[in-house]
Design a protein around this motif. Sequence first.
Motif: not given
Length: 334
Positions: A157, A159, A180, A229, A231, A234, A237, A252
Amino acid sequence: MDKTRVRWGVLATGGIASSFTAELLKMDDAEVVAVGSRTEASAQAFADRFGIARSYGSWAELAADPDVDVVYVAGPHSAHRAAAGLCLAAGKAVLCEKAFTLNSGEAEELVALARQHDRFLMEAMWMYCNPVIRRLAEIVKDGAIGEVRTVHADFGLGGPFAAEHRLRDRGLGGGALLDLGVYPVSFAQLLLGEPDRVQADALLSPEGVDLNTGMLLGWDSGATALLSCSITADTPITAAVTGTGGRVEFERGFFYPERFVLHREGREPKEFTAGDGDRHSLRYEAAEVMRCLRAGEKESPLVPLAGSLAVMRTLDAVRDRIGVRFPGEEIHRP
């Protein structure tokens, strides 16, 4: 227990608790009868929002409710051991959010409690209950891509997340890995089991949690998994599984897919889909819990406790390599 309707209690009132409760309310064979939180105000607000009859300002009151068949534990990682343990000791079945606990030691304690009290326990690894992921496991087991050689998966992600956000709160088990990274690790271990070797590197925050983590898992079979993984980024995924006879690719959102594509040399790509296309639904795991309860099963064959313990051992090993510790814990060192 009513054979037609399973009565749920919800412990915690955050975002995932809201999402799961919303799914339960869509199911004809489920009833949410109570919610418990650390404060009466939070529990009452949640109850009012979802039309739940009873709200409790403590976990103990929820665990003691005689009309609750199963409790969904949805608090932060740091609360899972205490909350799930309280409910199991009170005689309730438990569905506990992932990561299952802070570490493998706590996970082993929960499994021991479930067996001591002869109660159902399952980690809420909804990915394993998704019909597309179940189909993947079937075709890999049947040899559709030969022997698995590599697994690639990521979950990140962008953030940014402030220092006070739960994802950066060391006291709550924060960091990218438990929130995650548990998905890529669980994805790899669904297909290959517990790794024989674990390597990892990470960028840590000033608070001491992992912001960006890369993992290389190895098996004596020669298989490897390259996982990450974050944070702070992006990431795509996505996931891919390659074997000696082909490969499988996910778009994704690999952990809640609606399709995957099988590629084999000399053949046209084959698309696999399953279910009704509702990829966001948490109801697959709710349905599995209720199936198990009606059948008198104490754990789910889709999300077996041995698998959850194995994933926690791998997460422990990763944290040992990158130097992440949570307050007051001792972690497993394979």
